[in-house]
Design an enzyme around this catalytic site. Sequence first.
Site, PDB file in Angstrom:
ATOM      1  N   HIS A   1       6.179 -17.195  -3.311  1.00 26.93           N
ATOM      2  CA  HIS A   1       5.276 -16.073  -3.583  1.00 26.93           C
ATOM      3  C   HIS A   1       4.889 -15.369  -2.270  1.00 26.93           C
ATOM      4  O   HIS A   1       4.885 -14.134  -2.193  1.00 26.93           O
ATOM      5  CB  HIS A   1       4.025 -16.600  -4.298  1.00 26.93           C
ATOM      6  CG  HIS A   1       2.867 -15.667  -4.286  1.00 26.93           C
ATOM      7  ND1 HIS A   1       2.776 -14.567  -5.100  1.00 26.93           N
ATOM      8  CD2 HIS A   1       1.731 -15.661  -3.531  1.00 26.93           C
ATOM      9  CE1 HIS A   1       1.641 -13.936  -4.875  1.00 26.93           C
ATOM     10  NE2 HIS A   1       0.988 -14.570  -3.925  1.00 26.93           N
TER      11      HIS A   1
ATOM     12  N   HIS B   1       4.285 -11.195  -0.430  1.00 24.69           N
ATOM     13  CA  HIS B   1       3.398 -10.652   0.604  1.00 24.69           C
ATOM     14  C   HIS B   1       4.084 -10.128   1.862  1.00 24.69           C
ATOM     15  O   HIS B   1       3.669  -9.107   2.416  1.00 24.69           O
ATOM     16  CB  HIS B   1       2.389 -11.728   1.034  1.00 24.69           C
ATOM     17  CG  HIS B   1       1.335 -11.997   0.001  1.00 24.69           C
ATOM     18  ND1 HIS B   1       0.313 -11.103  -0.269  1.00 24.69           N
ATOM     19  CD2 HIS B   1       1.137 -13.046  -0.831  1.00 24.69           C
ATOM     20  CE1 HIS B   1      -0.464 -11.604  -1.223  1.00 24.69           C
ATOM     21  NE2 HIS B   1       0.014 -12.776  -1.586  1.00 24.69           N
TER      22      HIS B   1
ATOM     23  N   GLU C   1      -2.758  -8.225  -4.531  1.00 31.44           N
ATOM     24  CA  GLU C   1      -2.048  -9.098  -5.475  1.00 31.44           C
ATOM     25  C   GLU C   1      -1.459  -8.342  -6.676  1.00 31.44           C
ATOM     26  O   GLU C   1      -0.360  -8.642  -7.105  1.00 31.44           O
ATOM     27  CB  GLU C   1      -2.985 -10.206  -5.999  1.00 31.44           C
ATOM     28  CG  GLU C   1      -3.374 -11.242  -4.961  1.00 31.44           C
ATOM     29  CD  GLU C   1      -2.208 -12.141  -4.497  1.00 31.44           C
ATOM     30  OE1 GLU C   1      -1.113 -12.072  -5.071  1.00 31.44           O
ATOM     31  OE2 GLU C   1      -2.430 -12.887  -3.528  1.00 31.44           O
TER      32      GLU C   1
ATOM     33  N   SER D   1       6.460 -10.825  -7.291  1.00 30.49           N
ATOM     34  CA  SER D   1       7.089 -12.143  -7.341  1.00 30.49           C
ATOM     35  C   SER D   1       6.989 -12.757  -8.735  1.00 30.49           C
ATOM     36  O   SER D   1       7.190 -13.941  -8.918  1.00 30.49           O
ATOM     37  CB  SER D   1       6.446 -13.079  -6.305  1.00 30.49           C
ATOM     38  OG  SER D   1       5.070 -13.222  -6.554  1.00 30.49           O
TER      39      SER D   1
HETATM   40 FE   LIG Z   1      -0.917 -14.006  -3.021  1.00 30.21          FE
END
Ligand SMILES: [Fe+2]
Length: 578
Positions: free
Chosen positions: A405, A410, A450, A469
């Site tokens: 993730h 990110h 997010e 993701s």
């Molecule tokens: Fe995150």
Amino acid sequence: MMAVAAAQKNREMFAIKKSYSIENGYPARRRSLVDDARFETLVVKQTKQCVLEEARQRSNDVPSDNVEAVEERVPGAEPEVVPSTQEVQDYQAAAESQEEQVPAVEVEDIEEPELTSDPSDNHEVPQDADLTEEEMILANAASESKEAEQTIQKAALVLKMREGIGSLARILKTIENFKGTVTHLETRNSKQEGMQFDILVRVDMSRQNLLLLIRSLRQSSSLAGVTLLADNSVSIKDPWFPRHASDLDNCNHLMTKYEPELDMNHPGFADKTYRERRKKIAEIAFSYKYGDPIPRIEYSPEETSTWTAVFNMVLDLMPKHACMEYRKVFKMLQDDGIFKPDRIPQLEEMSAFMKKHTGFTLRPAAGLLTARDFLASLAFRVFQSTQYVRHTSSPYHTPEPDCIHEMLGHMPLLADPSFAQFSQEIGLASLGASDAEIEKLSTVYWFTVEFGLCKEAGQVKAYGAGLLSSYGELLHAISDKPEHRPFEPAKTAVQPYQDQEYQPIYYVAESFEDAKDKFRRWVSSGMSRPFEVRYNPHTQRVEVLDTIERLENMMSQLNLEILHLNNAYNKLKNTTLA
Ligand SMILES: [Fe+2]
């Protein structure tokens, strides 16, 4: 420095001591920074209450002889006196060990104010239970050891004086008798009816004597109030926050130590080998210190195959649904050989890549950190990244962040200058913020970093790491099922979020620049923090802009930047015209 150490100690005192596990009331749902921030607020509140209760208890345990020595004089039946040095010494638990005698003050020498005939007009005698939080914290710090008791504390007291300025001499004498040094004194006419003056007095004195002084002053009928303020540089109560990137070594409070062991719903709960693996990787983060290279992990073929599955899914979705900035950096990462379908990138190589592009670096994290610690690291352009891989049984879903993730969600955007700046702004806003504000900032983070969407050439694209993701949630987010609202930090920050299923609402930014502008305006108007901070990348230090000297430094740096800008503009203009 002493004050900084004291503030840090206080933070430790109030830090999370409760595991974020089901049995402690933490919901067994999808983990998120928002829930964690809320839980943190609750736990901090409970811990704080508990610490204060203990301090209060200890304060009540002060030898009764000493208390009585003062309290006997309180209720107005007798004239008010300044405790003499001898009395002060009697008052101290260590009186017998103090050989040096301060000249005693003769009570007769002091002109006493007339007492009111009605005892009810007298000041209230505070009981220990009425001690303020500052005093409790001070009492707690003093109670740790004999040495701590005698540690010199810088403090400021505000005294409300019923009487004229004449009684000031008596107060100063009392401070002297408690072996205090007055470093600053200010008076002003009181705005309160019935009061003559307000006095601000800064003193340096031992913690024990400071507490005794406060009690003694409160018994004076000429004073209507005695308030302990914090030292003016760092409050004894204010939350500690990191000032330098190396202070992030103290910002690794975990939500749970080994999540798979604590949460029965975790896919790895029943897998002993997986739990052992997690422990081993967590050890790297626990022993990591600022400046260390991030140790490599030899990922197993099983872990790599999980990566491959998610990587290929992202490759499929990205061209159509990811924002331009993400796609651009993703390609750069492929070109540099960091993003490959058959190899999980190492944190150290990813950190070096990001440092080159935006100055962001990585630190290994053992799991989900507290919201305050996680956001604080962003202020230093540091992203605390997990290093373990989700359980192989559920490659497309993880209840907590894992390195897949972090890497695929990110990293690409943290290497984009505009997005990196936005992330850092959230981090800077979190330093010294209240618990309630940390919750709001976490919510903004949740709906942007997010699960954020943005506009691009008339279409809605994803930039949130949780979307990029996660195949299922990405398709849901860009479909017509959820509601799309424009990003407005004040509204986004209080929007309840859905953690059981996909979000019913997503916030759409016009652009990263627009999101940054709106966020900055919201922070400057809506946060309670009474100071401004700035990150100095040369020193990796956060500077609190609270002195003329610091402002002058900043102005001189800005002037230099403007000069470069002006020169560059003129040169370009001349070249174009030539
Ligand atoms: Fe995150």
